[in-house]
Design an enzyme around this catalytic site. Structure first.
Site, short mmCIF file in Angstrom:
data_model
loop_
_atom_site.label_atom_id
_atom_site.label_comp_id
_atom_site.label_asym_id
_atom_site.label_seq_id
_atom_site.Cartn_x
_atom_site.Cartn_y
_atom_site.Cartn_z
N CYS A 31 117.51 111.77 79.81
CA CYS A 31 116.49 111.84 80.87
C CYS A 31 117.12 111.82 82.26
CB CYS A 31 115.53 110.66 80.69
SG CYS A 31 114.38 110.39 82.04
N CYS A 34 115.74 109.17 84.64
CA CYS A 34 116.21 107.85 84.19
C CYS A 34 117.61 107.59 84.74
CB CYS A 34 116.24 107.76 82.67
SG CYS A 34 114.63 107.97 81.88
#
Length: 104
Positions: A31, A34
């Protein structure tokens, strides 16, 4: 204090039984947003040591926890106080936005 890694085996002890608020970062290695949040969370864990604990949970390795807490997209950060879910933050945020939203 550095960021702790948590899973379904130690979630209850680390998060729900904590005597200080815990920000749980549900993330995945793949991600991009993230990854953008990682250095911000690391800074917060050092700047607010003793006031808040920051814990990371990999959604791919812990699908049951992700499902239990309704994590549908990541990054998803949930603030727990006294074992209760208090705040849910979905998506990448600036450091200042997190500080404001968490009341730090």
């Amino acid at each position: 204090m550095s960021i702790l890694t948590c899973d379904s085996k130690n979630f209850h002890e680390i998060v729900l039984q904590s005597d200080i608020p815990v920000l749980v970062d549900f993330y995945a290695d793949w991600c991009g947003p993230c990854k953008m949040m990682a250095p911000i969370l690391e800074e917060l864990s050092q700047e607010f040591e003793g006031k808040i604990k920051i814990v990371k949970i990999n959604v791919d390795s812990n699908p049951n926890l992700s499902s239990e807490y309704g994590v549908m997209s990541i990054p998803n950060m949930i603030l727990f106080e006294n074992g209760n879910q208090k705040e849910n933050i979905v998506g990448a945020r600036s450091k200042q936005d997190l500080i404001n939203q968490l009341g730090l």
